[in-house]
Design a protein around this motif. Structure first.
Motif, mmCIF file in Angstrom:
data_model
loop_
_atom_site.group_PDB
_atom_site.id
_atom_site.type_symbol
_atom_site.label_atom_id
_atom_site.label_comp_id
_atom_site.label_asym_id
_atom_site.label_seq_id
_atom_site.Cartn_x
_atom_site.Cartn_y
_atom_site.Cartn_z
ATOM 1 N N GLY B 165 87.002 81.384 54.597
ATOM 2 C CA GLY B 165 85.707 80.713 54.383
ATOM 3 C C GLY B 165 85.606 79.962 53.068
ATOM 4 O O GLY B 165 84.538 79.494 52.686
ATOM 5 N N CYS B 229 82.403 71.069 53.403
ATOM 6 C CA CYS B 229 81.580 71.393 54.567
ATOM 7 C C CYS B 229 82.529 71.807 55.681
ATOM 8 O O CYS B 229 83.168 70.961 56.299
ATOM 9 C CB CYS B 229 80.763 70.190 55.022
ATOM 10 S SG CYS B 229 79.765 69.501 53.712
ATOM 11 N N ILE B 230 82.651 73.093 55.896
ATOM 12 C CA ILE B 230 83.704 73.547 56.801
ATOM 13 C C ILE B 230 83.219 73.809 58.208
ATOM 14 O O ILE B 230 84.001 73.963 59.114
ATOM 15 C CB ILE B 230 84.411 74.805 56.239
ATOM 16 C CG1 ILE B 230 83.408 75.917 55.965
ATOM 17 C CG2 ILE B 230 85.186 74.454 55.010
ATOM 18 C CD1 ILE B 230 84.062 77.192 55.489
ATOM 19 N N TYR B 231 81.910 73.857 58.393
ATOM 20 C CA TYR B 231 81.415 74.234 59.718
ATOM 21 C C TYR B 231 80.628 73.129 60.413
ATOM 22 O O TYR B 231 80.001 73.356 61.422
ATOM 23 C CB TYR B 231 80.530 75.486 59.613
ATOM 24 C CG TYR B 231 81.261 76.698 59.119
ATOM 25 C CD1 TYR B 231 82.422 77.118 59.752
ATOM 26 C CD2 TYR B 231 80.797 77.422 58.038
ATOM 27 C CE1 TYR B 231 83.110 78.238 59.305
ATOM 28 C CE2 TYR B 231 81.476 78.542 57.580
ATOM 29 C CZ TYR B 231 82.634 78.943 58.220
ATOM 30 O OH TYR B 231 83.307 80.047 57.780
ATOM 31 N N LYS B 232 80.619 71.921 59.818
ATOM 32 C CA LYS B 232 79.687 70.924 60.360
ATOM 33 C C LYS B 232 80.035 70.505 61.780
ATOM 34 O O LYS B 232 79.186 70.049 62.519
ATOM 35 C CB LYS B 232 79.565 69.721 59.435
ATOM 36 C CG LYS B 232 80.795 68.856 59.314
ATOM 37 C CD LYS B 232 80.497 67.716 58.354
ATOM 38 C CE LYS B 232 81.800 66.986 58.013
ATOM 39 N NZ LYS B 232 81.636 66.057 56.932
ATOM 40 N N ARG B 233 81.280 70.647 62.167
ATOM 41 C CA ARG B 233 81.656 70.239 63.520
ATOM 42 C C ARG B 233 81.445 71.349 64.544
ATOM 43 O O ARG B 233 81.760 71.202 65.712
ATOM 44 C CB ARG B 233 83.117 69.785 63.536
ATOM 45 C CG ARG B 233 83.334 68.531 62.707
ATOM 46 C CD ARG B 233 84.817 68.272 62.560
ATOM 47 N NE ARG B 233 85.416 67.962 63.860
ATOM 48 C CZ ARG B 233 85.435 66.762 64.393
ATOM 49 N NH1 ARG B 233 84.894 65.756 63.747
ATOM 50 N NH2 ARG B 233 85.993 66.541 65.557
ATOM 51 N N MET B 234 80.918 72.466 64.066
ATOM 52 C CA MET B 234 80.832 73.621 64.945
ATOM 53 C C MET B 234 79.598 73.589 65.848
ATOM 54 O O MET B 234 79.542 74.272 66.851
ATOM 55 C CB MET B 234 80.792 74.874 64.078
ATOM 56 C CG MET B 234 81.205 76.134 64.788
ATOM 57 S SD MET B 234 81.272 77.488 63.617
ATOM 58 C CE MET B 234 79.665 78.201 63.836
ATOM 59 N N TYR B 235 78.587 72.799 65.458
ATOM 60 C CA TYR B 235 77.294 72.911 66.129
ATOM 61 C C TYR B 235 76.935 71.696 66.967
ATOM 62 O O TYR B 235 77.346 70.577 66.672
ATOM 63 C CB TYR B 235 76.189 73.130 65.093
ATOM 64 C CG TYR B 235 76.332 74.404 64.327
ATOM 65 C CD1 TYR B 235 76.128 75.625 64.958
ATOM 66 C CD2 TYR B 235 76.687 74.403 62.991
ATOM 67 C CE1 TYR B 235 76.271 76.807 64.261
ATOM 68 C CE2 TYR B 235 76.827 75.586 62.285
ATOM 69 C CZ TYR B 235 76.612 76.780 62.928
ATOM 70 O OH TYR B 235 76.743 77.951 62.242
ATOM 71 N N THR B 236 76.129 71.920 67.981
ATOM 72 C CA THR B 236 75.570 70.869 68.817
ATOM 73 C C THR B 236 74.053 70.992 68.759
ATOM 74 O O THR B 236 73.514 72.025 69.146
ATOM 75 C CB THR B 236 76.028 71.052 70.271
ATOM 76 O OG1 THR B 236 77.437 70.876 70.312
ATOM 77 C CG2 THR B 236 75.370 70.039 71.176
ATOM 78 N N ASN B 237 73.406 69.965 68.257
ATOM 79 C CA ASN B 237 71.949 70.043 68.167
ATOM 80 C C ASN B 237 71.327 70.027 69.550
ATOM 81 O O ASN B 237 71.696 69.247 70.408
ATOM 82 C CB ASN B 237 71.408 68.870 67.352
ATOM 83 C CG ASN B 237 71.568 69.118 65.872
ATOM 84 O OD1 ASN B 237 72.064 70.172 65.460
ATOM 85 N ND2 ASN B 237 71.152 68.169 65.071
ATOM 86 N N ARG B 238 70.387 70.914 69.718
ATOM 87 C CA ARG B 238 69.712 71.041 71.004
ATOM 88 C C ARG B 238 68.237 70.822 70.719
ATOM 89 O O ARG B 238 67.651 71.551 69.927
ATOM 90 C CB ARG B 238 69.965 72.448 71.532
ATOM 91 C CG ARG B 238 69.325 72.766 72.871
ATOM 92 C CD ARG B 238 69.749 74.193 73.182
ATOM 93 N NE ARG B 238 69.300 74.621 74.484
ATOM 94 C CZ ARG B 238 68.128 75.182 74.716
ATOM 95 N NH1 ARG B 238 67.253 75.327 73.743
ATOM 96 N NH2 ARG B 238 67.823 75.593 75.922
#
Lengths: 500, 240
Positions: B165, B229-238
């Motif tokens: 992390g 920014c290590i997690y920015k590609r992890m999420y999909t905005n809903r």
């Protein structure tokens, strides 16, 4: 690529009423509205609309409305539209679904399944307009008994308590997840109301230190903006273990929201992710929790109560029992319907338990073990009205935390798009021109109005029960009756059914 | 100059005495008392014995010497100051520390430098003489960690899951061995410019009597994150 997802909402413009003032174009940060100068016409892109009502509210001609689209999938009670769309989204992106605010799913709301008592004939009700009615409460550890010195002064050691003029506080929302103006509104309102707001885990902006007496400072696993001056600035320190909207999940403010001011307050570089994972990696037991509680007390000379905030989960009563023995002064329990600036959708919608059941279970357990006086209990996670407050106190809470109602007072329309960072109401955003839309004087006034109104309603309901002190209502479950609840639910809530 | 004999003393009495003592404090017979100098500002504290957990937590500009081993959570969330430990230290040393320095002569436990972060002029630094345990620099967001690995030149000087992390700062290892389970966002390179490292190693040697030139002549590797920014590609905005 084919876009499988059609817009959820349609912006309907009444062209007879529209005066083409273009307020809608200027106000929508999502760029739903556009003006074509050549054709002198206004257009909308429904796919960008989050249904936040900013354009509708500001349209001087009342020419706009937003409706749910009647475009539909073939109806199915199993594969609903939401589920189909989520599958499309994840097939597109491979991402974890992210949502904001409290779960919209239709879980039972136990507040709405409890009814409040009132006096008739005997033990007559009290009119709060003409008779004293005390809703002031003290939060913290209480002595078991009082001992006096010969001169009449109290010999018993007194523990640091928070004094609340109303049993309602504003719960933790970090600077970063909400704007500085939103924090200013909360701080000013807390001061005027004689209660407290909570910094959340994002540190305390230098301009807000002056509201320290009405501030609860939070310490989470990421320790953002935590330093001795911060710890001393507030009237209490809250250790964030969990949050109702995302139990078992930590906070993660994306680098894109860490601008200069947030960076200075959190004391991390601009543009860097702010990660505070769910585990505090120095806490694996109640003994470890005790260590953090006491290190914070040591750093602040035992002058401030320490709150431990947990999410309402299955074993909440046993967990609370441990916390009550850890040296913490107050336990805050956050129910699973509580809001969030961003949470993985599946966690928000499926993890945790209702705060009503958690509160009843915790209060019962602490009483059974004879340690209820060790701690104050605060509950949050969808306390929506003064009636919810009264029911929470009657179930055993000393006070409540509210956040979503506070944001609604500031203009939030519950569009549940906080995670986009483009809040048109200036609340859940760091974009300066949007933040400026939230006027701290007006916002603070609206918050004071809301809580003052609730306080009056609480007094009315207490008066109706013939109770003139909030302390006499606390844990007074005889004042509640269940409606439409199973025997098991009634047993957990510790109340009788209506008619019994 | 205040002398305190901490024998059989409860931690709360001891911490109170340290707080009310003058700026030079020596404590003898320390045995497990926690929270010494927690939140304290601007004192020189000499500890003879073994202090308990959370030594120097949230401290603001103290100089603390420990003539003995230290336990867990040394310098937790410390702001500024120096901690010098003439022995080993336990887990989570420098948790969330934002500034100041921690020097450990011997080895350090798990999760050293977890959540360490830097801001502006605040750059926290940890130098460990021996080896460090698992999860070194977990979630590290800034600052410098140096593991000198003295005495373990023939093997890896860090435990498993180093730099998990990590999204800021640097971890220097005086070692030929690259940890074999580094996360994908962490890059490894050989240290060619030791200008940042040298003052830290020299200060370490000034306390513990090692030869700085000798230590600095060795090969070092440095771990740095490829992205803040290590997690920015992890999420999909809903939008629901």
């Amino acid at each position: 690529m084919i876009d499988y997802i059609q817009p959820d909402y349609e912006v309907v413009r009444n062209k007879d009423l529209c005066v083409k003032c273009k307020v809608c174009v200027r106000q929508c940060a999502n760029q739903v509205h556009a003006y074509d100068e050549k054709r002198d016409a206004l257009y909308v892109d429904n796919s960008k609309c989050v249904n936040c009502h900013r354009c509708v509210s500001l349209c001087p001609a009342h020419a706009l409305k937003i409706v749910k689209t009647d475009h539909c999938f073939k109806p199915s009670a199993n594969y609903t539209e939401d589920i189909i769309k989520d599958i499309y989204r994840q097939a597109d992106s491979g991402g974890v679904l992210l949502s904001s605010m409290g779960t919209p799913k239709s879980y039972p709301v136990y507040w709405d399944k409890m009814l409040i008592n009132a006096s008739q004939v005997t033990n007559p009700s009290i009119d709060p307009l003409r008779e004293p009615m005390e809703i002031k409460t003290f939060l913290g550890k209480k002595p078991e008994a009082l001992e006096y010195l010969p001169d009449g002064s109290i010999k018993t050691e007194k523990y640091p308590n928070l004094e609340l003029k109303v049993p309602i506080m504003f719960s933790a929302m970090s600077y970063g997840s909400i704007s500085k103006n939103a924090h200013l509104c909360l701080a000013r309102a807390a001061r005027e109301l004689g209660t407290f707001y909570n910094t959340g885990e994002g540190g305390l902006h230098e301009d807000l230190y002056e509201y320290g007496e009405n501030t609860i400072v939070q310490v989470a696993s990421g320790r953002f903006g935590v330093h001795p001056a911060y710890l001393r600035a507030g009237s209490a320190i809250e250790i964030k273990i969990g949050q109702g909207a995302k139990p078992g999940i930590g906070g993660h403010l994306p680098g894109s929201k860490i601008g200069e001011d947030v960076s200075r307050t959190r004391m991390i570089p601009m543009g860097s992710d702010a990660i505070s994972p769910a585990p505090h990696h120095d806490i694996y037991s109640i003994e470890d929790l005790r260590q953090l509680v006491y290190s914070l007390k040591e750093a602040t000379d035992y002058k401030k109560p320490v709150i431990v905030k947990i999410a309402a989960v299955h074993n909440v009563a046993a967990i609370a029992s441990g916390i009550a023995r850890s040296g913490a002064d107050i336990i805050a329990i956050d129910g699973f319907r509580g809001g969030t600036g961003a949470a993985p959708t599946r966690i928000r919608d499926n993890v945790g338990i209702p705060v009503e059941l958690a509160l009843a279970a915790v209060d019962t357990r602490l009483r059974e073990e004879g340690i209820r006086n060790n701690v104050g209990i605060v509950v949050g996670g969808s306390v929506r009205s003064s009636a919810d407050v009264v029911k929470a106190v009657a179930l055993g809470a000393d006070a409540v935390y509210i956040a979503t109602p506070a944001l609604l007072a500031l203009g939030c329309h519950l569009c549940r798009s906080c995670h986009s960072g483009r809040c048109n109401w200036g609340i859940a955003t760091q974009i300066p021109e949007l933040v400026n839309r939230l006027n701290p004087d007006i916002g603070a006034r609206r918050l004071v109005n809301l809580v003052t109104a609730w306080a009056h309603e609480i007094m009315e309901m207490m008066g109706g029960m013939g109770i003139n002190s909030i302390e006499a209502l606390r844990g007074n479950r005889l004042m509640l009756r269940g409606i439409g609840l199973s025997q098991k639910e009634l047993d957990i809530l510790g109340i009788k059914h209506a008619g019994e | 100059m205040t002398h305190i004999n901490a024998e059989n003393m409860h931690f709360s009495a001891l911490t109170q005495m340290v707080k009310s003592a003058d700026s030079e404090v020596t404590i003898d017979n320390v045995l497990g008392q926690r929270y010494i100098a927690a939140g304290v500002r601007g004192k020189h504290v000499v500890i003879n014995g073994i202090p308990g957990n959370a030594l120097g937590a949230y401290m603001d500009g103290c100089a603390i010497e420990v003539h003995g081993n230290a336990q867990d959570a040394v310098g937790d969330t410390m702001n500024t100051g120096t901690l010098v430990i003439y022995g080993n230290c336990g887990d989570t040393a420098g948790y969330g520390m934002r500034g100041g320095k921690i020097f450990v002569k011997g080895y350090a436990g798990w999760r050293v430098g977890i959540h360490m972060k830097e801001y502006g002029d605040y750059i926290p630094e940890i130098v460990v003489g021996g080896s460090a345990g698992a999860y070194l620099g977990e979630y590290q967001a800034g600052g410098r960690i140096v593991i000198l690995g003295i005495g373990c030149e023939d093997r890896q000087c860090v435990g498993d899951f180093t730099a998990t992390g990590m999204h800021g700062g640097k971890i220097y290892l005086r070692s030929r061995f690259v940890p074999d389970d580094l996360p994908p966002q962490v890059e490894v390179s050989r240290v060619t410019d030791k200008s940042e490292l040298a003052p830290l190693v020299r200060e370490f040697c000034s306390y513990f009597g090692y030869d700085a030139d000798e230590l600095l002549a060795d090969d070092y590797i440095v771990l740095t994150p490829a992205a803040a920014c290590i997690y920015k590609r992890m999420y999909t905005n809903r939008p629901m």
